[in-house]
Design an enzyme around this catalytic site. Structure first.
Site, PDB file in Angstrom:
ATOM      1  N   ASP A  13       0.950  -1.053   0.676  1.00  0.00           N
ATOM      2  CA  ASP A  13      -0.072  -0.509  -0.102  1.00  0.00           C
ATOM      3  C   ASP A  13       0.812   1.228  -0.223  1.00  0.00           C
ATOM      4  O   ASP A  13       2.143   1.203   0.476  1.00  0.00           O
ATOM      5  CB  ASP A  13      -0.931  -0.259   0.810  1.00  0.00           C
ATOM      6  CG  ASP A  13      -1.047   1.667   1.549  1.00  0.00           C
ATOM      7  OD1 ASP A  13      -2.525   1.568   0.483  1.00  0.00           O
ATOM      8  OD2 ASP A  13      -1.902   1.703   2.671  1.00  0.00           O
ATOM      9  N   ASP A  15      -0.361   4.910   0.915  1.00  0.00           N
ATOM     10  CA  ASP A  15      -0.240   6.366   2.170  1.00  0.00           C
ATOM     11  C   ASP A  15      -0.446   5.538   3.495  1.00  0.00           C
ATOM     12  O   ASP A  15      -1.158   4.020   3.370  1.00  0.00           O
ATOM     13  CB  ASP A  15      -1.988   6.858   1.960  1.00  0.00           C
ATOM     14  CG  ASP A  15      -1.513   7.878   0.672  1.00  0.00           C
ATOM     15  OD1 ASP A  15      -0.872   8.251  -0.096  1.00  0.00           O
ATOM     16  OD2 ASP A  15      -2.739   8.158  -0.881  1.00  0.00           O
ATOM     17  N   ASP A 171      -1.745  -0.828   6.206  1.00  0.00           N
ATOM     18  CA  ASP A 171      -2.028   0.132   7.184  1.00  0.00           C
ATOM     19  C   ASP A 171      -3.472   0.380   7.868  1.00  0.00           C
ATOM     20  O   ASP A 171      -3.425   1.097   8.863  1.00  0.00           O
ATOM     21  CB  ASP A 171      -1.226   1.491   7.452  1.00  0.00           C
ATOM     22  CG  ASP A 171      -1.754   2.995   6.070  1.00  0.00           C
ATOM     23  OD1 ASP A 171      -2.297   2.104   5.618  1.00  0.00           O
ATOM     24  OD2 ASP A 171      -2.591   3.574   6.724  1.00  0.00           O
TER      25      ASP A 171
END
Length: 223
Positions: A13, A15, A171
């Protein structure tokens, strides 16, 4: 039960994972919601929406909007985010070392992100990381956002690796769920949430604050 085997590919991922930037997104979202007279629950917003395609986030607020209008509304928020985050772009601790280690084992790597192309450029080009990745997959290419597994499955296919041989770095719960649906192991990166947020996922093999914490970790091995 997912296999406990060496990783043959890595999917990142962006961000909150490659960079620790979610508070800048939250700032931009808070400004956007306020500007449109909409309530904003900052404490829960990112955990609920991170990884989703932006039209899926804002669309319910504007049920009559067409694609062009949703794109315009999205860009209102994204331009604020890019302006405020640009001076702060920095790779998460240990990222470059992990990329170097994977490359030394000929392990291909990909990015699977809901970010728009200008946001991808802000991160990957500022950090000179684009060339590190075999492929970059995003909803702008026609894929559904997370928690749908589409982007991760496309990344595995483009790298020529079976989903079960990939490890995803995420995240957000939506991203870990997308990895689970894709049949992939996941490492939870705790820039936004604590480990408890990922306790219910049977595909999470590690939860760490940054990539340096993965040095020598048994869940991340290369064959």
């Amino acid at each position: 039960m997912l296999p406990d085997t060496p990783a043959k590919a890595l999917i990142f991922d962006m961000d909150g994972t490659i960079v620790d930037n979610m508070r800048f997104h939250d700032d931009a979202w808070e400004r956007w919601y306020g500007g449109h007279g909409l309530p904003f629950e900052r404490a829960t917003f990112s955990a609920q929406t991170a990884g989703m395609a932006i039209p899926d986030i804002i669309g319910p607020h504007f049920p009559g909007a067409d694609v062009a209008e949703l794109d315009r509304l999205a860009e209102e928020k994204e331009s604020v985010y890019r302006e405020t985050y640009r001076p702060h772009v920095a790779a998460l601790t240990g990222l470059v070392g992990l990329l170097d280690r994977a490359r030394s084992h000929d392990v291909p790597m990909a990015v699977g992100t809901a970010a728009a192309p200008p946001n991808i450029a802000l991160i990957l080009d500022t950090l000179a990381l684009r060339e590190r990745f075999t492929t970059i997959v995003s909803p702008s290419q026609g894929y559904r956002g997370k928690p749908h597994p589409d982007m991760f499955l496309a990344a595995a296919e483009r790298m020529g690796v079976a989903p079960g041989d990939c490890i995803v770095f995420e995240d957000a719960p939506n991203g870990v769920e997308a990895a689970r649906r894709a049949g992939m192991r996941a490492v939870a990166i705790l820039t936004m949430l604590d480990a408890g947020a990922f306790a219910g996922f049977d595909n999470v093999v590690a939860s760490v604050k940054d990539f340096a914490a993965l040095d020598g970790h048994p869940a991340l091995r290369f064959g």
